[in-house]
Design an enzyme around this catalytic site. Structure first.
Site, PDB file in Angstrom:
ATOM      1  N   SER A 149       0.730  -1.286   0.192  1.00  0.00           N
ATOM      2  CA  SER A 149       0.193  -0.328   0.437  1.00  0.00           C
ATOM      3  C   SER A 149       0.868   0.984   0.311  1.00  0.00           C
ATOM      4  O   SER A 149       2.137   1.151   0.466  1.00  0.00           O
ATOM      5  CB  SER A 149      -1.306   0.091   1.048  1.00  0.00           C
ATOM      6  OG  SER A 149      -1.710   1.084   1.727  1.00  0.00           O
ATOM      7  N   TYR A 174      -2.731  -0.427  10.055  1.00  0.00           N
ATOM      8  CA  TYR A 174      -2.387  -0.995   8.979  1.00  0.00           C
ATOM      9  C   TYR A 174      -1.002  -0.552   7.895  1.00  0.00           C
ATOM     10  O   TYR A 174      -1.456  -1.753   7.496  1.00  0.00           O
ATOM     11  CB  TYR A 174      -3.196   0.311   8.160  1.00  0.00           C
ATOM     12  CG  TYR A 174      -4.028  -0.065   6.595  1.00  0.00           C
ATOM     13  CD1 TYR A 174      -4.053  -1.934   5.897  1.00  0.00           C
ATOM     14  CD2 TYR A 174      -3.561   0.252   5.439  1.00  0.00           C
ATOM     15  CE1 TYR A 174      -4.470  -2.296   4.638  1.00  0.00           C
ATOM     16  CE2 TYR A 174      -3.236  -0.092   4.194  1.00  0.00           C
ATOM     17  CZ  TYR A 174      -4.504  -1.074   3.477  1.00  0.00           C
ATOM     18  OH  TYR A 174      -3.928  -1.470   2.081  1.00  0.00           O
TER      19      TYR A 174
END
Length: 360
Positions: A149, A174
């Site tokens: 990501s 995350y």
């Protein structure tokens, strides 16, 4: 680049998710019946399960055509080691694309356990299964491709973000789990010669997308006539990347095993982003224009400007030079084109289909 996967078995985790669905759909659409896709997903209720079910029904229907590839769906979690081991032993995938993960920056602040279970333990199970696929002289996994990501860049000030940049300061759990995935994959590539490629995705959007994403939430509020909240007082820049560009990038990468780097490791990282940040205010205004054009709303919304949220970053901006160099490909779908396609789908799914159901 026309990539074919003839006679290949491909495991796609998170197959009923946004990117997983589009990837599986594109492979089925462009390959003959010698390709086999094994799709794994736990079908959790992090967002509307009916969207996941719709995506699955499309894949199942497509796979029934004699000219398309084969599709097998398995419901289960990455954290279930016994299940992952069974899938690898039963189907012996040539290519593994790990897209399953607990997504969302803000959700990780209130529900950290979900991220450890899926993004760390789950990814470890995939790596172990890849390692064991070579046992007893078996051919094993040819290529592991996994989702990372843009969140790993944290609050880096240097832009555009390059895969050569140091990314040791994540600002969300995350992001930390995604960086951990990259480190784990590198060590397994080094120790067990597993060719692996990580893909840092930048703000993916499009039809049938995730309802927890900002553009989807904005649309729902616009339809209801509610006020839109925009954080950091509108001073947010995002490298919005249309889903078709993401899928093209993933397929290109799947078809090319990384060559050994200077350390003798078959390991690579790529950014997949539009290489053109847009302000969040511009994004909302473009979305409103597309929704008005489709007759979904009749006027722009009232906007409330708020401070930055914990875990958020001011800007994302992808350096895609490596992607261009290795694949002669660069995401290019404009924001207006992509949001226009989303608006058309939203109208069909939430308005036209419901009206048909009422009439029936």
């Amino acid at each position: 680049m026309d990539i074919k996967f003839c006679n290949k078995s491909i495991l796609i985790t998170g197959v009923s998710g946004f990117i997983g669905f589009y990837l599986a759909n594109q492979i089925l659409e462009t390959n003959d019946n010698t390709v086999s896709i094994i799709g794994l997903d736990n079908m959790n209720d992090y967002y509307d399960v009916s969207l996941k079910e719709m995506r699955l029904s499309i894949l199942n229907e497509k796979a029934t055509a004699e000219t398309k590839g084969n599709f097998t769906f398995i419901k289960g979690s990455l954290s279930d080691k016994a299940l992952i081991d069974y899938v690898f032993e039963q189907y012996r995938p040539d290519i593994v694309v790990n897209l399953a993960a607990q997504a969302g920056v803000r959700y990780s602040i209130t529900n950290p356990e979900a991220y450890i279970k899926s993004n760390l333990i789950g990814f470890f199970n995939i790596l172990e299964a890849c390692r064991n696929s070579y046992d007893h002289g078996a051919k094993g996994v040819e290529h592991l491709v996994y989702a990372s990501s843009s969140s790993v860049y944290g609050s880096n000030k240097k832009v555009p973000y390059s895969t050569d940049d140091k990314v040791d300061n994540p600002v969300s759990l995350y992001a930390a789990t995604k960086k951990s995935n990259e480190l784990l994959a590198h060590s397994y590539s080094k120790l067990y010669s597993i060719p692996s490629t990580g893909l840092r995705f930048f703000t993916v959007y499009g039809p049938m997308g995730r309802p927890d994403m900002a553009y989807f939430g904005f649309t729902n509020k616009l339809v209801k006539g509610e006020k839109i909240q925009i954080f950091n007082y509108g001073e947010m820049m995002r490298d919005f990347t249309y889903i078709d560009d993401i899928v093209t990038g993933v397929i290109n990468v799947m078809g090319k095993t990384p060559v050994e780097n200077e350390d003798g490791v078959k390991y690579k990282l790529y950014n997949i982003g539009n290489n053109r940040p847009e302000s969040l205010l511009c994004f909302v205004e473009t979305l409103e224009k597309c929704l008005i054009r489709e007759g979904i709303i009749d006027k722009p919304a009232e906007k409330e400007l708020l401070p930055m949220q914990p875990g958020d970053v001011y800007q994302t901006f992808a350096d895609v030079d490596e992607l261009v160099k290795d694949f002669s490909f660069k995401p290019s779908t404009s924001l207006e084109e992509g949001l226009s396609l989303f608006a058309k789908w939203y109208k069909e799914y939430y308005f036209v289909n419901k009206l048909k159901a009422i009439q029936i």
